[in-house]
Every structure is written in C-alpha cells, then in structure tokens.
Design an enzyme around this catalytic site. Structure first.
Site, PDB file in Angstrom:
ATOM      1  N   SER B 103       0.843  -1.199   0.000  1.00  0.00           N
ATOM      2  CA  SER B 103       0.000   0.000   0.000  1.00  0.00           C
ATOM      3  C   SER B 103       0.879   1.250   0.000  1.00  0.00           C
ATOM      4  CB  SER B 103      -0.941  -0.059   1.219  1.00  0.00           C
ATOM      5  OG  SER B 103      -2.015   0.832   1.050  1.00  0.00           O
ATOM      6  N   GLU B 205      -1.598  -3.311  -7.971  1.00  0.00           N
ATOM      7  CA  GLU B 205      -2.857  -3.644  -7.272  1.00  0.00           C
ATOM      8  C   GLU B 205      -3.460  -2.342  -6.803  1.00  0.00           C
ATOM      9  OE1 GLU B 205      -3.581  -3.250  -3.749  1.00  0.00           O
ATOM     10  OE2 GLU B 205      -1.678  -2.328  -3.261  1.00  0.00           O
ATOM     11  N   HIS B 275      -4.828  -5.520  -1.453  1.00  0.00           N
ATOM     12  CA  HIS B 275      -5.485  -5.313  -0.162  1.00  0.00           C
ATOM     13  C   HIS B 275      -6.468  -6.457   0.095  1.00  0.00           C
ATOM     14  CE1 HIS B 275      -3.758  -1.338  -0.685  1.00  0.00           C
ATOM     15  NE2 HIS B 275      -4.141  -0.991   0.520  1.00  0.00           N
TER      16      HIS B 275
END
Lengths: 320, 320
Positions: B103, B205, B275
């Site tokens: 992230s 992602e 995630h």
C-alpha cells in the site's frame, strides 16, 4: 447568430432530458444551438466507443462552430488523447471556435495547449451540469450564466474573487494560464499530453477527493518541479469528499499548508471554479495577469482583439 | 533469534490493540519483536508529524534489524520522500534488513530502488492488517503467514498463481520486479522518486478505486511509455470499489482490455497480491523470472545466496 454545438466527449448522458433543457436554455440565451449526432450515444459507461467520440471531436473541429460546448465530463477523454488530430482541432480554434467545459475536459484542454502554444480553450461550464438542470434540480446559476455569455461574446477580460487569507496583498504575476481538474491533470504527467508550462499560472480544482488525496497530488506536482516553476497557483473548489474518523482534524487546509510549506510559489485559494454551481470562465492556454489588492484577487487577460477594435464593451466579472 | 521491528511510517494507528496482537503473534512465529517508540504516535491523521516519522525511518535503518515491518499504510510516505537519507536506508539493506509492507509503502520501496539498483525491499504483509486481527476480525491468513515466514527466512524463491485467461502459455520473461499500489506508484511519476525501470516486470494492485480510475492510471502509464518498456505486467487485486449505475456493464475486465488493446506487453491478471487477506511476498527491485505453462504462472528469483550456500531448503509458494 452565434453557432453553438453540444457534444459528449467522455461519459454517456444518463438522460436525454437535461440535454434538451440545456439546448432550449442556450437557444433562449440567443445561440444557434446544434446537438452533435452522437451526443446521446452509449457504449459501456462512455458516450459511444472511442472511435465514435473521436469522430465527433474531429467532426466538430471541421465544422468549427463559434462554440463547442461539452454536455458533461465523466471519464473518457484520456482514452482518446493518443489518437486526436491536434492540428485539426487547432484549425478550428484559429478559425474562432471556443471549446468549453471542465472536469474531464481538462485532458482535452491541456493536451491541446501542450502542442499549440498561443492558442487557448475555455475552462467553463458544461451544458447539462450548468444549463440542463430543472428548477427542482437547482436551475441555472446566474453568475455562471452571465460569465459564460460574456466570455463567449469575447467581452470578458477579467474575473475577480476574494482571497481568504489576506496574505498576498500586492502580489502581481503574469503567465500562461493552465490546469483544471487536479486528478485529470495529474493523469497527464509523464505523457506527451502534459503541457510543460514554466512561469505560468496554474489553477486546480477537484471533487469528491479526500484532502489526503488532494495533498498527495499537489505534492506530486511539487516534487515533479511543476509548482516551483509557476508564477502562481490558484486553488478552486475541493469539496465533496466524505470525512473519515481517522482524520482527527486533518482537512483541505492542512493539505494546502503542506504544499505551501514546500514551495515559494504563491498558492492562493478562493478561485470560484470547480464542481460547484457558481463558476467563472477561464482561458486555458491564454496569457493572464494576476493582481491582488488586500483580499481582492483579479485574473485578467486581453479580450478578443477583434472585438476590442470594434469598440465592444468590456467587462470584468466579480464573484464573492 | 531473528529481530523484527514494527514501525508506523504513514497513517496513525486507530487502536493499540491490533498492534499488540500483531507483536504477540509475530513473537509466537519466533521473531524477537521490537516496537518502535513512535509506532503509536499521532499528529492529525499521521503517525506523528513528518519529522517524527522520518526520524523513525532513519532510527530503524541505523539499528538494521533483520526485518523492518510496517504496521499499516494509509497516507504519509510521499510527504517524506524528499527528505529521506536514502544512503542510510541502503546501508541497512546491505546489512541484511528486509523492509516489508504494501500500500503506501509502495512509495518507500520504489523511491528506494529508484536510487539503489541491485538492492530490494519486500512487498508483503502489514503487521496490523495481516497479523493484528482478532479471530472475530478474521484472524491470520495461513498462506500470507507461511509465505511471509519463508520469505523472511530467505528460503522463498518463487510464487505461483493461476492466470485465468490461458492466453499466455509458454511466456517467459526476465527482469527487475517493481511496482505495488497503482495510485501510490502513479503519484511518483514525474518526480525524482520514480524508478526508471526498463525491461522490468511491473506488478500492480489497488483498493477502493473504481475501474475507470484504475483504467485512467493504467493508460497514463501506457501513454508515459512505461507499460511498453516492460517485459510483463502482473495485475493483482483491484476490488472494493462501489459500482455505479452509470457503468452499464463496464468493469475491471474492460479496464484491463483497454490496456491490452494499447500495448504488446503481456498483461497478466491473477497475482495474489493487494489489499486482500491472502497475499504473497515479492522482492521489489529484485531480478525475477516469469514462466507461464498453461494457466500456471510462476514468478521466481534466486533466494538469498548465503542460505543457498548453507544448503537451506528452498521453497516455492503456490496459491490458487
């Protein structure tokens, strides 16, 4: 009569009603309104597939109406950027066409001025959003309408606004105006569609973006050297994002403070532009001058020289 | 014992409970766990102000534990990029420290490999998200745990996954692995923190981003020449976004199709990363090899040479 063509370059229109209402109102304003044949086309979430929307852009450029006003934004413009015949668009602008819109149109406007210095398009209303609402949906904002009409007549030569901090008294800056929607503009970074403006006046707005996301993009522009290279930055509206319990007081003011702490470029807020009802028109790609006196900021430019020579009344438009 | 330090480089932790639980579980896994003194600091939405978080990074780099595992992501890493002493971070990596997270950590990892070719960090779990959940919150995913333990021991040398289309049978590619969270990665474009990897294997992602926003960023990377310059692109999870009535069938598959239509670079989906609960570990900055046989894809790399020489068992980790 001034010819005005409505077109839909990005997201599909959900309903035909707002388009019809916008066309009717624009006719009442005195424009000779034409609606592009594919303005109501649909493909997935787009107003027709890429080829359809690209053809519409080129068709309008060839027809060169006085005004090419987008019906709405959404997403879809960046899909077309690599295929647009920019010289064809430029010929329409040289012929006098004013291309108008905001939001996703930021990609068209900045991709255009990346190639054609000295030419401009108009950051301004979108037909359905600003002129297509029923009275129950809020109707038409008078300032937005008046500013649009003055800009389209060539008479508008300044917009004024209240700068809330009072910290820029005496500021004078001159440069090329560029920018628009922050997220859309940032999606051009690193691509051939990015206008490498130095010493310019960069204006930015966004909708539904959390302040931390706004900050991340502002810091990207700063780290990329873009902010420091500008004469001034003008921030419009950044509303619509849901607050988070994690914020603990952090908000858009902190995002702006984070940018100001990292640059010597004046970063002004209060520009009446964005996904809000009251919005001014601004010449993207045009040379403008910025003056601040106390809390009064003015962005001015030379109005259409053909009109100036004709002795047309000139206006500036103040909004507080 | 293998030393492991927990630190919070971006967003503040909402509760101390998940951090304590993560520390306890990691100790049970056999690590000698230390929690950085400012792991629970708070300033606005951040885990301490910028100076506090920067100092923590440098403090951990100087201490050079075996593993530096972030507790959570959020937003805050890009605020620090211009001030990080990258050579200091590099010394810890050369000393053997494995920096782990995903992230917002994408900014640290890619900013690092932008300067230090030949060194790597680990895209992998976050302590609180992956090891800090109570059983009521879902507990610990076994694949994520096992893959993390193997990667941290130096034994992991491949991850496998099912490529859903079957259209890449026989594909072989070799290059530097880089990437991570799409939005965070794109926020580095145009800045000095962007790793100019050519011929690499780019993995991506994202979470809670509408497919049109994913597409806009993928097209930005394509228009910037980034996608065409890679040997392969591996897409992980892109879920969490609310659908819109405007979509009319448009979804992430269409976004991927829009990218594939614009590049010759193989764009694979199905990478178990993002995630999501089940995620593998990947060496960001490491040289990897990609093989596809039928629908089976494998990303492999040379495990830690020190372990290889010691005759340590090597593993690959398959997830379907």
């Amino acid at each position: 009569m001034t010819s005005l063509t409505l077109f839909t370059p990005a997201g599909a229109l959900a309903r035909a009603g707002n388009l019809k209402r916008a066309a009717k109102r624009l006719a009442q304003f005195g424009f000779e309104v034409e609606t592009d044949t594919d303005a109501l086309a649909r493909h997935q979430r787009f107003a027709g597939d890429d080829a359809t929307r690209l053809a519409a852009l080129h068709r309008i450029a060839d027809a060169a109406p006085s005004i090419a006003l987008a019906t709405r934004g959404g997403y879809g413009m960046t899909r077309l950027l690599d295929q647009i015949d920019w010289a064809r668009i430029a010929r329409s602008v040289e012929h006098g066409t004013r291309w108008v819109g905001y939001s996703d149109l930021t990609a068209l406007q900045n991709g255009f001025i990346a190639r054609h210095k000295g030419l401009s398009m108009w950051a301004g209303p979108l037909a359905c959003d600003d002129f297509g609402r029923s009275d129950a949906e809020g109707g038409v904002d008078e300032v937005t309408r008046d500013c649009f009409l003055e800009a389209m007549s060539g008479a508008l030569e300044a917009v004024g606004f209240r700068e809330p901090t009072g910290g820029f008294d005496g500021l004078e800056a001159r440069g090329r105006l560029w920018g628009g929607n922050l997220t859309v503009l940032c999606s051009l970074l690193g691509t051939p569609h990015w206008p490498k403006v130095k010493g310019g006046i960069l204006f930015l707005e966004d909708i539904n973006e959390h302040p931390y996301r706004v900050e991340r993009q502002l810091l990207q522009l700063q780290q990329a050297g873009v902010i420091d290279a500008q004469a001034a930055v003008l921030l419009g509206d950044f509303s619509g994002a849901a607050k988070s319990p994690l914020d603990r007081g952090y908000g858009i003011k902190d995002a702006v403070a984070a940018l100001r702490a990292r640059t010597k470029t004046p970063v002004l807020t209060g520009l009446p532009f964005g996904h809000i009802r009251t919005k001014v028109c601004l010449p993207v790609g045009g040379m403008v001058e910025l003056y601040v006196q106390g809390r009064e900021a003015i962005v001015g430019w030379q109005s259409d020289p053909r009109l100036a020579h004709a002795g047309h009344d000139h206006h500036d438009h103040h909004h507080h």
